[in-house]
Design a protein around this motif. Sequence first.
Motif, PDB file in Angstrom:
ATOM      1  N   THR A  62       0.829  -1.199   0.000  1.00 17.22           N
ATOM      2  CA  THR A  62       0.000   0.000   0.000  1.00 17.22           C
ATOM      3  C   THR A  62       0.866   1.252   0.000  1.00 17.22           C
ATOM      4  O   THR A  62       0.638   2.188  -0.775  1.00 17.22           O
ATOM      5  CB  THR A  62      -0.954  -0.007   1.204  1.00 17.22           C
ATOM      6  N   ALA A  63       1.873   1.272   0.869  1.00 22.60           N
ATOM      7  CA  ALA A  63       2.767   2.436   0.926  1.00 22.60           C
ATOM      8  C   ALA A  63       3.481   2.656  -0.404  1.00 22.60           C
ATOM      9  O   ALA A  63       3.589   3.789  -0.896  1.00 22.60           O
ATOM     10  CB  ALA A  63       3.783   2.266   2.045  1.00 22.60           C
ATOM     11  N   MET A  64       3.969   1.585  -1.017  1.00 18.71           N
ATOM     12  CA  MET A  64       4.705   1.711  -2.271  1.00 18.71           C
ATOM     13  C   MET A  64       3.795   2.162  -3.413  1.00 18.71           C
ATOM     14  O   MET A  64       4.198   2.965  -4.264  1.00 18.71           O
ATOM     15  CB  MET A  64       5.387   0.387  -2.619  1.00 18.71           C
ATOM     16  N   LEU A  65       2.558   1.656  -3.430  1.00 16.81           N
ATOM     17  CA  LEU A  65       1.620   2.076  -4.473  1.00 16.81           C
ATOM     18  C   LEU A  65       1.240   3.548  -4.300  1.00 16.81           C
ATOM     19  O   LEU A  65       1.109   4.283  -5.285  1.00 16.81           O
ATOM     20  CB  LEU A  65       0.379   1.187  -4.448  1.00 16.81           C
ATOM     21  N   VAL A  66       1.069   3.975  -3.054  1.00 14.94           N
ATOM     22  CA  VAL A  66       0.815   5.391  -2.791  1.00 14.94           C
ATOM     23  C   VAL A  66       1.970   6.233  -3.315  1.00 14.94           C
ATOM     24  O   VAL A  66       1.772   7.241  -4.006  1.00 14.94           O
ATOM     25  CB  VAL A  66       0.606   5.643  -1.288  1.00 14.94           C
ATOM     26  N   MET A  67       3.180   5.809  -3.028  1.00 18.77           N
ATOM     27  CA  MET A  67       4.350   6.599  -3.432  1.00 18.77           C
ATOM     28  C   MET A  67       4.590   6.558  -4.939  1.00 18.77           C
ATOM     29  O   MET A  67       5.280   7.423  -5.475  1.00 18.77           O
ATOM     30  CB  MET A  67       5.585   6.119  -2.679  1.00 18.77           C
ATOM     31  N   SER A  68       4.013   5.579  -5.630  1.00 24.48           N
ATOM     32  CA  SER A  68       4.133   5.556  -7.087  1.00 24.48           C
ATOM     33  C   SER A  68       3.385   6.716  -7.726  1.00 24.48           C
ATOM     34  O   SER A  68       3.620   7.047  -8.893  1.00 24.48           O
ATOM     35  CB  SER A  68       3.608   4.223  -7.650  1.00 24.48           C
ATOM     36  N   ARG A  69       2.478   7.335  -6.966  1.00 22.65           N
ATOM     37  CA  ARG A  69       1.727   8.493  -7.444  1.00 22.65           C
ATOM     38  C   ARG A  69       2.219   9.794  -6.806  1.00 22.65           C
ATOM     39  O   ARG A  69       1.707  10.859  -7.105  1.00 22.65           O
ATOM     40  CB  ARG A  69       0.235   8.316  -7.126  1.00 22.65           C
ATOM     41  N   ASN A  70       3.202   9.689  -5.918  1.00 24.89           N
ATOM     42  CA  ASN A  70       3.631  10.839  -5.133  1.00 24.89           C
ATOM     43  C   ASN A  70       4.920  11.433  -5.695  1.00 24.89           C
ATOM     44  O   ASN A  70       5.708  10.737  -6.331  1.00 24.89           O
ATOM     45  CB  ASN A  70       3.830  10.406  -3.670  1.00 24.89           C
ATOM     46  N   ARG A  71       5.133  12.700  -5.407  1.00 27.01           N
ATOM     47  CA  ARG A  71       6.273  13.415  -5.976  1.00 27.01           C
ATOM     48  C   ARG A  71       7.394  13.685  -4.967  1.00 27.01           C
ATOM     49  O   ARG A  71       8.304  14.462  -5.240  1.00 27.01           O
ATOM     50  CB  ARG A  71       5.780  14.751  -6.564  1.00 27.01           C
ATOM     51  N   SER A  72       7.325  13.050  -3.809  1.00 30.45           N
ATOM     52  CA  SER A  72       8.303  13.340  -2.760  1.00 30.45           C
ATOM     53  C   SER A  72       9.683  12.769  -3.048  1.00 30.45           C
ATOM     54  O   SER A  72      10.693  13.291  -2.578  1.00 30.45           O
ATOM     55  CB  SER A  72       7.815  12.777  -1.417  1.00 30.45           C
ATOM     56  N   GLY A  73       9.719  11.679  -3.795  1.00 32.54           N
ATOM     57  CA  GLY A  73      10.977  10.995  -4.041  1.00 32.54           C
ATOM     58  C   GLY A  73      10.753   9.498  -4.061  1.00 32.54           C
ATOM     59  O   GLY A  73       9.645   9.010  -3.831  1.00 32.54           O
ATOM     60  N   VAL A  74      11.818   8.765  -4.323  1.00 32.24           N
ATOM     61  CA  VAL A  74      11.722   7.309  -4.402  1.00 32.24           C
ATOM     62  C   VAL A  74      11.732   6.712  -2.997  1.00 32.24           C
ATOM     63  O   VAL A  74      12.629   7.009  -2.201  1.00 32.24           O
ATOM     64  CB  VAL A  74      12.895   6.741  -5.222  1.00 32.24           C
ATOM     65  N   PRO A  75      10.744   5.872  -2.652  1.00 31.06           N
ATOM     66  CA  PRO A  75      10.770   5.245  -1.326  1.00 31.06           C
ATOM     67  C   PRO A  75      11.874   4.191  -1.243  1.00 31.06           C
ATOM     68  O   PRO A  75      12.025   3.376  -2.157  1.00 31.06           O
ATOM     69  CB  PRO A  75       9.383   4.609  -1.204  1.00 31.06           C
ATOM     70  N   LYS A  76      12.638   4.223  -0.181  1.00 32.56           N
ATOM     71  CA  LYS A  76      13.736   3.268   0.015  1.00 32.56           C
ATOM     72  C   LYS A  76      13.599   2.620   1.390  1.00 32.56           C
ATOM     73  O   LYS A  76      13.598   3.317   2.401  1.00 32.56           O
ATOM     74  CB  LYS A  76      15.085   3.979  -0.083  1.00 32.56           C
ATOM     75  N   VAL A  77      13.461   1.305   1.395  1.00 33.99           N
ATOM     76  CA  VAL A  77      13.349   0.588   2.663  1.00 33.99           C
ATOM     77  C   VAL A  77      14.685   0.656   3.396  1.00 33.99           C
ATOM     78  O   VAL A  77      15.747   0.346   2.836  1.00 33.99           O
ATOM     79  CB  VAL A  77      12.940  -0.877   2.434  1.00 33.99           C
TER      80      VAL A  77
END
Length: 237
Positions: A62-77
């Motif tokens: 869910t978090a990764m799919l949300v961030m696929s639409r977000n402009r903050s930057g690439v999510p990194k675990v």
Amino acid sequence: MSKLVLLRHGESMWNKLNLFTGWVDVPLSDRGIEEALRAGELLKDYRFDVIFTSELIRAIQTAMLVMSRNRSGVPKVIHEDGKMKEWGVVYGEHGKNYVPVYKSWHLNERYYGKLQGWNKDHARKVYGEEQVHLWRRSYDVAPPDGESLKDTAERTVPYFRERVIPELEKGKNVLVSAHGNSLRSIVMHIEGLTKEEVLRLNIPTGVPLVYEYENGALRRIGYLRKNGFDDDLHIGR
């Protein structure tokens, strides 16, 4: 002023089948993927500085799919121990162009013990409607070998205080992607709900719940929906 967004994961494949899921690591259904992407569209203009998820794939997805639409930057675990901590360091020129994602079992769903994998209707036939309702909706009665909501709060709330609040105090915007019961316990803490009120609280899947943090206090803005904010928690409905 910083923002906190609480997000219950989209529908999982076992939600769809009406099964007790708990800590069983089940991915999102097609509908759950759509819910997460819709949440991403609603949150696409939010700037997130840090993300917290449970260790379960449905919350991480869910978090990764949300961030696929977000402009903050690439999510990194961010791996906090072992070889992945040592070998997952970013050395390239984009070392700061990412949003850290921290996973923790403290944010996992309520552990349903021996009910995990059971169909809820079948459980009612075996144990009785009243007993299953007591396990699901009481505050401090746990299912066989499982957790009550009170037990869940005893791990989620300290983690929220120790890891999430300090980020808000630094002025950072935070996304927490977790589960119905782990988020209910956190909302109970934030809102000062009674044991009776939290039992009537139902957090919908895939709908962001937004708070503002200022001067040491969290203020609810409301559920973010397509047509704006709904500031009612809908307790008891």
